[in-house]
Write a protein that holds these residues in place. Structure first.
Motif, PDB file in Angstrom:
ATOM      1  N   ASN A   1       7.250  -1.643   3.176  1.00 15.84           N
ATOM      2  CA  ASN A   1       7.658  -0.398   2.513  1.00 15.84           C
ATOM      3  C   ASN A   1       6.445   0.446   2.090  1.00 15.84           C
ATOM      4  O   ASN A   1       6.274   0.761   0.913  1.00 15.84           O
ATOM      5  CB  ASN A   1       8.562  -0.684   1.313  1.00 15.84           C
ATOM      6  N   PRO A   2       5.597   0.818   3.034  1.00 18.66           N
ATOM      7  CA  PRO A   2       4.368   1.530   2.676  1.00 18.66           C
ATOM      8  C   PRO A   2       4.641   2.896   2.061  1.00 18.66           C
ATOM      9  O   PRO A   2       5.579   3.600   2.443  1.00 18.66           O
ATOM     10  CB  PRO A   2       3.650   1.680   4.018  1.00 18.66           C
ATOM     11  N   LYS A   3       3.816   3.244   1.107  1.00 19.65           N
ATOM     12  CA  LYS A   3       3.848   4.595   0.559  1.00 19.65           C
ATOM     13  C   LYS A   3       3.027   5.474   1.495  1.00 19.65           C
ATOM     14  O   LYS A   3       1.879   5.161   1.800  1.00 19.65           O
ATOM     15  CB  LYS A   3       3.255   4.613  -0.848  1.00 19.65           C
ATOM     16  N   ILE A   4       3.638   6.570   1.948  1.00 14.64           N
ATOM     17  CA  ILE A   4       2.974   7.473   2.871  1.00 14.64           C
ATOM     18  C   ILE A   4       2.617   8.760   2.137  1.00 14.64           C
ATOM     19  O   ILE A   4       3.496   9.420   1.581  1.00 14.64           O
ATOM     20  CB  ILE A   4       3.860   7.784   4.087  1.00 14.64           C
TER      21      ILE A   4
ATOM     22  N   VAL B   1       7.449   8.612  -0.114  1.00 18.79           N
ATOM     23  CA  VAL B   1       6.515   9.627   0.360  1.00 18.79           C
ATOM     24  C   VAL B   1       5.912  10.360  -0.828  1.00 18.79           C
ATOM     25  O   VAL B   1       6.616  10.735  -1.768  1.00 18.79           O
ATOM     26  CB  VAL B   1       7.233  10.650   1.284  1.00 18.79           C
ATOM     27  N   GLU B   2       4.625  10.557  -0.770  1.00 15.96           N
ATOM     28  CA  GLU B   2       3.900  11.389  -1.729  1.00 15.96           C
ATOM     29  C   GLU B   2       3.491  12.644  -0.976  1.00 15.96           C
ATOM     30  O   GLU B   2       2.843  12.551   0.069  1.00 15.96           O
ATOM     31  CB  GLU B   2       2.676  10.628  -2.218  1.00 15.96           C
TER      32      GLU B   2
ATOM     33  N   SER C   1      -4.746  11.410  -2.837  1.00 12.49           N
ATOM     34  CA  SER C   1      -3.636  10.582  -2.357  1.00 12.49           C
ATOM     35  C   SER C   1      -3.666   9.187  -2.964  1.00 12.49           C
ATOM     36  O   SER C   1      -4.728   8.637  -3.238  1.00 12.49           O
ATOM     37  CB  SER C   1      -3.663  10.495  -0.829  1.00 12.49           C
ATOM     38  N   THR C   2      -2.465   8.638  -3.148  1.00 12.55           N
ATOM     39  CA  THR C   2      -2.334   7.291  -3.693  1.00 12.55           C
ATOM     40  C   THR C   2      -1.534   6.380  -2.760  1.00 12.55           C
ATOM     41  O   THR C   2      -1.216   5.259  -3.124  1.00 12.55           O
ATOM     42  CB  THR C   2      -1.645   7.317  -5.070  1.00 12.55           C
TER      43      THR C   2
ATOM     44  N   LYS D   1      -4.444   4.202   7.565  1.00 11.74           N
ATOM     45  CA  LYS D   1      -4.457   3.477   6.292  1.00 11.74           C
ATOM     46  C   LYS D   1      -5.470   4.141   5.368  1.00 11.74           C
ATOM     47  O   LYS D   1      -6.598   4.426   5.774  1.00 11.74           O
ATOM     48  CB  LYS D   1      -4.851   2.014   6.499  1.00 11.74           C
ATOM     49  N   LYS D   2      -5.088   4.348   4.141  1.00 13.27           N
ATOM     50  CA  LYS D   2      -5.969   4.991   3.153  1.00 13.27           C
ATOM     51  C   LYS D   2      -7.270   4.216   2.997  1.00 13.27           C
ATOM     52  O   LYS D   2      -8.340   4.797   2.834  1.00 13.27           O
ATOM     53  CB  LYS D   2      -5.229   5.105   1.808  1.00 13.27           C
TER      54      LYS D   2
END
Length: 182
Positions: free
Chosen positions: A4-7, A35-36, A81-82, A159-160
């Motif tokens: 469940n990645p935060k995008i 989503v952010e 971004s986070t 990936k961040k």
């Protein structure tokens, strides 16, 4: 693999009054909910800010200030971004359908990858249903990259942690910043 990645989706804009609403609505129409949304405006002096203000309560991070160009603005967005994954959707781009981000999340959840990219459809500004070019992504090939092949922003998700590890866009390189960071 990231469950469940935060995008984080970053849109950079400057005097984008004719396209910014469609870009924002394209992000908000996605069926993936982790989503952010980050919007970086370079100090627009047309109606862009008035249009953004209609959506500002649903944008996670928004700033409007003069910057040093598109790559400086992208860097601001990446720093703000986070999310686990970062994607950039330019202010004149839209997602082809409402499940682009759920597809991205599913792939990052199922595979050990650092980034992914896909096809891109170019359309007429005056008629989004009229395709002018289809960029077929194909498999990654270092040799193609070495000879000038470039991945388009709207299809690239990273990936961040890679930005933390390798750095941001080099604003001194102007349009070559894309090539260098890839």
């Amino acid at each position: 693999m990231i469950e469940n990645p935060k995008i984080s989706i970053i849109t950079v804009a400057l005097n984008s009054q004719s396209t910014i609403a469609q870009t924002i609505e394209s992000v908000f129409a996605q069926d993936y909910n982790n989503v952010e949304y980050i919007l970086i405006d370079g100090g627009s002096n047309d109606w862009t800010l008035d249009i953004i203000n209609n959506y500002v309560n649903d944008i996670d991070y928004f700033i409007s200030e003069v910057d040093n160009g598109i790559y400086d603005a992208m860097n601001k967005g990446i720093k703000a971004s986070t999310g686990d994954i970062v994607g950039i959707l330019n202010s004149d781009d839209v997602y082809e359908n409402n499940f682009v981000l759920s597809d991205v999340a599913r792939i990052f959840s199922q595979k050990e990858i650092d980034c992914l990219y896909g096809d891109l459809v170019y359309v007429k500004t005056s008629n989004a249903s009229e395709i002018t070019r289809y960029w077929k992504s194909g498999s990654f090939n270092q040799l193609k990259l070495n000879t000038g092949w470039m991945l388009p922003h709207p299809t690239l998700f990273v990936k961040k942690e890679l930005y933390t590890l390798y750095g941001l866009y080099n604003t001194e390189l102007k349009s070559a910043a894309d090539y260098e960071i890839i």
